[in-house]
Design an enzyme around this catalytic site. Structure first.
Site, PDB file in Angstrom:
ATOM      1  N   PRO A 264     -14.442   9.191   7.962  1.00  0.00           N
ATOM      2  CG  PRO A 264     -13.960  11.438   8.101  1.00  0.00           C
ATOM      3  CD  PRO A 264     -13.514  10.113   8.606  1.00  0.00           C
TER       4      PRO A 264
ATOM      5  CE  LYS B 181     -14.298   4.162   6.090  1.00  0.00           C
ATOM      6  NZ  LYS B 181     -14.130   5.423   5.350  1.00  0.00           N
ATOM      7  CB  THR B 182     -11.314   0.008   1.338  1.00  0.00           C
ATOM      8  OG1 THR B 182     -12.656   0.383   1.676  1.00  0.00           O
ATOM      9  CG2 THR B 182     -11.346  -1.297   0.559  1.00  0.00           C
TER      10      THR B 182
ATOM     11  CB  SER C 208     -21.324  20.675  20.114  1.00  0.00           C
ATOM     12  OG  SER C 208     -21.673  20.446  18.764  1.00  0.00           O
TER      13      SER C 208
ATOM     14  CE  LYS D 151     -18.214  19.025  16.801  1.00  0.00           C
ATOM     15  NZ  LYS D 151     -18.895  19.356  18.060  1.00  0.00           N
TER      16      LYS D 151
END
Length: 810
Positions: free
Chosen positions: A365, A370-371, A687, A730
């Site tokens: 997300p 991440k960067t 789901s 979730k």
């Protein structure tokens, strides 16, 4: 073509009107002229030798085609010239060299023999000459044209001009001119066969005029080329003189000085041989192009790009594994598995002394770091870092560059990143690779295939540079929010590393360690001027943000510090101690509430779990019934798979009507309406099957679903619960929403190991195999089903292998 003819010897033919015939290849003999001959074939050699012994003349006739190897009578013209052999020389190889003088023109009446050489009966064709003023004019005009032609032929002997002036006989003039002109064999033969002197002169005048025009045009072309060459030589000479004068005066030609500077930079760049050859070739073109020409700026820009690329500049790797781990721990909280994978990657590169292998791709997300992980990798290796954001890129030329034929063309983002990094081995992060699109301008993801393939990118060719560029030393790292939009071939080149959202405890630690000091510094504050208590940070996390990452959390903290900075700017001695009760004054009213208990307070509502590209979340499923004819209505912008899950749930419950205490025709006499709020958001995936079934049973049994319970699992027509994907995300989304109990497929028990310990300890998880177990936990309603449909389970569930996760499912 060789033919055998029936001769007429003995039928009146005499030796006086028969002559031996010598075929001429690509030549015609005219009267009163001489011609040198090289005789190589046996019939011709025999004919000449016998003619010399007998003192006879021979007939010389031109061949119609020079390509005939064994000529026959039909391959020769019918008109030729009688000739006398004046001189003969036998060559050691057996061939003859002789000079033949022409006398009379004759025509062949009939061939009398073809072997050992040709012989034929002939008739003399006399000249038809009528002295008129027109003939005299034609004679003079022809002589004048011939003299003009000689002026364009400097290699022709001057005796020809004197000779033509001394000829008074028009027939002799015609033979002389025809023998010295360069004519085709057909034109030569046509002049010979024309016995009318006036017509012959006209024919020669026409041919000579045409030849003169061709020679004049060739002379003009030669003169133009000569003038251009003389001009270039003159310009070169003058430039050399100007350069010498400028050197004496201490002045330098700006264009030449620029070319010398570029040549020096090309040598200093230490380009590969093929690249340096291309650069020198363009530099030579640049020296010949005027500075005012548009081509000059194009070539100059191209050379500047070649020089700016760091062909031979590398950053030595300083890989210290403990130090690399310390850098990762300092820059990122938790993410233990991701850090371990990065450290393993660096360790392998250190042992191999080469950073090669799979391309790492961080998927998760927004706002989970991440960067910054890519920046930490570059920091741990001691390399330069460059970031490319390819989100929304739809033009392949953005990756490969534009060809130089276009106005304003430039290299692609890969070349520009190398230029900005200043080394040939930086860490390049390709951000948002999942948001690359394609249209009529090409597919950028296909262009990235070569860039991200270690087996191919050592000869990457940018369209603008058009020279091979070695990208094998570059360490590429990619980021994405989801995998579905990445093409299969490109995904195959990536090693996927999943990053999940943060828990509240992790967000708290990230705030204290990174976000608060960062925003305090960004707003010009000191630690003594503003402090934020832990309860205040928890209030911001719970009531003002609900996200997988920490990006919005950082914005809210920045808002608090900006308001404090304004107050300190007005009152320099002011010090802020932010407490929970002060948050309302800084951030106004809370943005999020725990609405689960309120939303499921009515019957027919169940709480499901969703997995989105921005993290996990909850969704509410509402069901209602009204008298009707058994119609099923589904709303909430549901996808096909989710609609099928709802249909499956209804079909299963209809098959269990008696166990639910319903009349057999209840479903046939009632319409069902299932709605999933947040109708503007598309939803899909299997789901939510057990949640849909639970909401319908809640409606039918008039029992409310436990407000603390959320559920996820795919439902089959037999009531079995199948595994789902995105389990960890979730669960974290449910924890953020205040859920304390999770109903999950037993197949996903192994995924509990990925859930942080503080979340597992704060929540209750119920693995289930069959839908009746879901009803018991969520509604307190035991449903009796056939024993064959319930799989036997031990008292203590054992972890089972988890099926392949389905991403982007609800």
């Amino acid at each position: 073509m060789k033919r055998t003819l029936r001769t007429r010897q003995g039928q009146g033919a005499t030796q006086e009107d028969i002559v031996g015939i010598l075929p001429l290849q690509d030549a015609v003999l005219y009267p009163n002229t001489v011609i040198p001959l090289a005789i190589v074939k046996a019939p011709g050699i025999l004919l000449v030798e016998e003619a010399l012994k007998a003192g006879k003349r021979i007939g010389l006739v031109a061949l119609r085609s020079r390509d005939v190897e064994e000529p026959g009578p039909d391959d020769m013209y019918r008109v030729g010239t009688l000739g006398t052999i004046q001189k003969m020389l036998k060559v050691p190889d057996g061939t003859l060299r002789c000079i033949v003088a022409g006398s009379n023109v004759f025509s062949i009446d009939e061939y009398t023999q073809v072997t050992p050489y040709f012989a034929a009966r002939f008739a003399i064709l006399p000249d038809v000459t009528k002295q008129t003023e027109e003939l005299t004019a034609l004679q003079r005009n022809l002589a004048g044209l011939f003299q003009r032609l000689l002026t364009f032929l400097p290699q022709a002997p001057r005796e020809l001009e004197m000779e033509v002036n001394n000829i008074q006989d028009p027939n002799l003039l015609a033979s002389f001119v025809a023998s010295t002109m360069r004519l085709d064999i057909d034109d030569r033969q046509s002049v010979l066969e024309e016995r009318n002197t006036e017509k012959r002169l006209r024919r020669l005048t026409f041919l000579l005029t045409k030849e003169l025009e061709v020679v004049q045009l060739g002379h003009k072309i030669q003169a133009d080329i000569q003038n251009e060459m003389e001009k270039n030589q003159r310009d070169f000479y003058l430039r050399q003189q100007l350069r010498a004068i400028q050197e004496e005066l201490g002045e330098v030609d700006p264009q030449q000085a620029e070319a010398n500077e570029l040549r020096k930079k090309i040598d200093e760049a230490k380009m590969p041989e093929v690249v340096q050859t291309a650069a020198n070739r363009e530099l030579e073109r640049l020296a010949k192009v005027p500075q005012a020409s548009p081509e000059y700026s194009v070539i100059r820009s191209y050379l500047d790009w070649l020089i700016q690329i760091p062909w031979a500049v590398t950053t030595p790797d300083t890989i210290d594994i403990p130090a690399a781990r310390a850098i990762l721990d300092e820059d990122h909280y938790d993410l233990e598995k991701i850090k371990d994978r990065i450290v393993e990657y660096l360790a392998v590169g250190k042992l191999r002394k080469k950073m090669s292998g799979p391309i790492l791709c961080f998927v998760g997300p927004p706002g989970v770091g991440k960067t910054s992980l890519g920046q930490s990798i570059a920091k741990a290796m001691g390399r330069k870092f460059a970031r490319l954001s390819v989100g929304g890129v739809r033009d392949e030329s953005e990756i490969r560059g534009h060809r130089r034929t276009y106005i304003g063309s430039m290299p692609g983002t890969i070349v520009r990143a190398l230029r900005d990094a200043g080394t040939i081995n930086p860490v390049i992060m390709i951000d948002e690779i999942d948001k690359v699109g394609g249209d009529y301008r090409g597919d950028p993801q296909s262009a990235l295939l070569e860039v991200l393939d270690p087996e191919q990118n050592n000869t990457f060719r940018d369209h603008y540079l058009d020279v091979p560029l070695d990208l094998s030393q570059v360490l590429f790292v990619c980021t994405a929010n989801q995998l579905e939009t990445i093409s299969g071939p490109l995904r195959d080149r990536l090693e996927i590393i999943q990053l999940s959202g943060y828990t509240d405890l992790e967000k708290m630690q990230i705030c204290k360690r990174y976000l608060v000091p960062k925003q305090r510094l960004a707003n010009g504050l000191r630690e003594s001027q503003v402090q934020v208590s832990d309860p205040a940070l928890r209030a911001v996390i719970h009531e003002y943000t609900r996200e997988a990452g920490v990006r919005n959390l950082e914005r809210e903290i920045g808002t608090i510090f900006r308001k404090v900075a304004r107050r300190i700017a007005e009152e320099p001695r002011y010090k802020a101690r932010v407490k929970p009760e002060d948050i309302l004054g800084y951030l106004s009213r809370p943005k999020y509430y725990n609405e689960v208990k309120k939303r499921v307070a009515a019957i027919g509502i169940a709480t499901g779990l969703a997995y989105t590209p921005v993290g996990g979340d909850i969704l509410f499923i509402e069901a209602t019934a009204m008298p009707g004819s058994g119609k099923l209505t589904l709303t909430g912008q549901l996808g096909d798979v989710m609609k099928e899950s709802a249909t499956t749930a209804v079909s299963f419950l209809r098959s269990r009507s008696s166990e639910l205490g319903l009349a057999d025709d209840w479903f046939a006499k009632h319409d069902l309406h299932i709605h999933v709020p947040a109708g503007a958001t598309p939803k899909d995936g299997p789901s939510a099957g057990i949640a849909i079934a639970t909401s319908i049973v809640s409606l039918l049994t008039k029992r409310k679903v436990n407000a603390e319970v959320a559920m996820t699992g795919e439902l089959t027509l037999t009531g079995q619960v199948l595994p789902i994907g995105g389990f960890k995300e979730k669960v974290l989304g449910a924890k953020r929403a205040g859920i304390t109990t999770i109903i999950m497929p037993s197949y996903n028990e192994a995924d509990l190991e990925d859930v942080p310990e503080e979340v597992r300890s704060a929540m209750t998880f119920h693995p289930v195999d069959e839908l009746s177990q879901v009803f018991t936990i969520a509604l307190g309603l035991p449903i009796i089903v056939p024993v064959a449909l319930v799989r036997t389970r031990s008292a203590t569930p054992k972890p089972r292998p988890v099926a392949r996760k389905r991403s982007a499912r609800r």
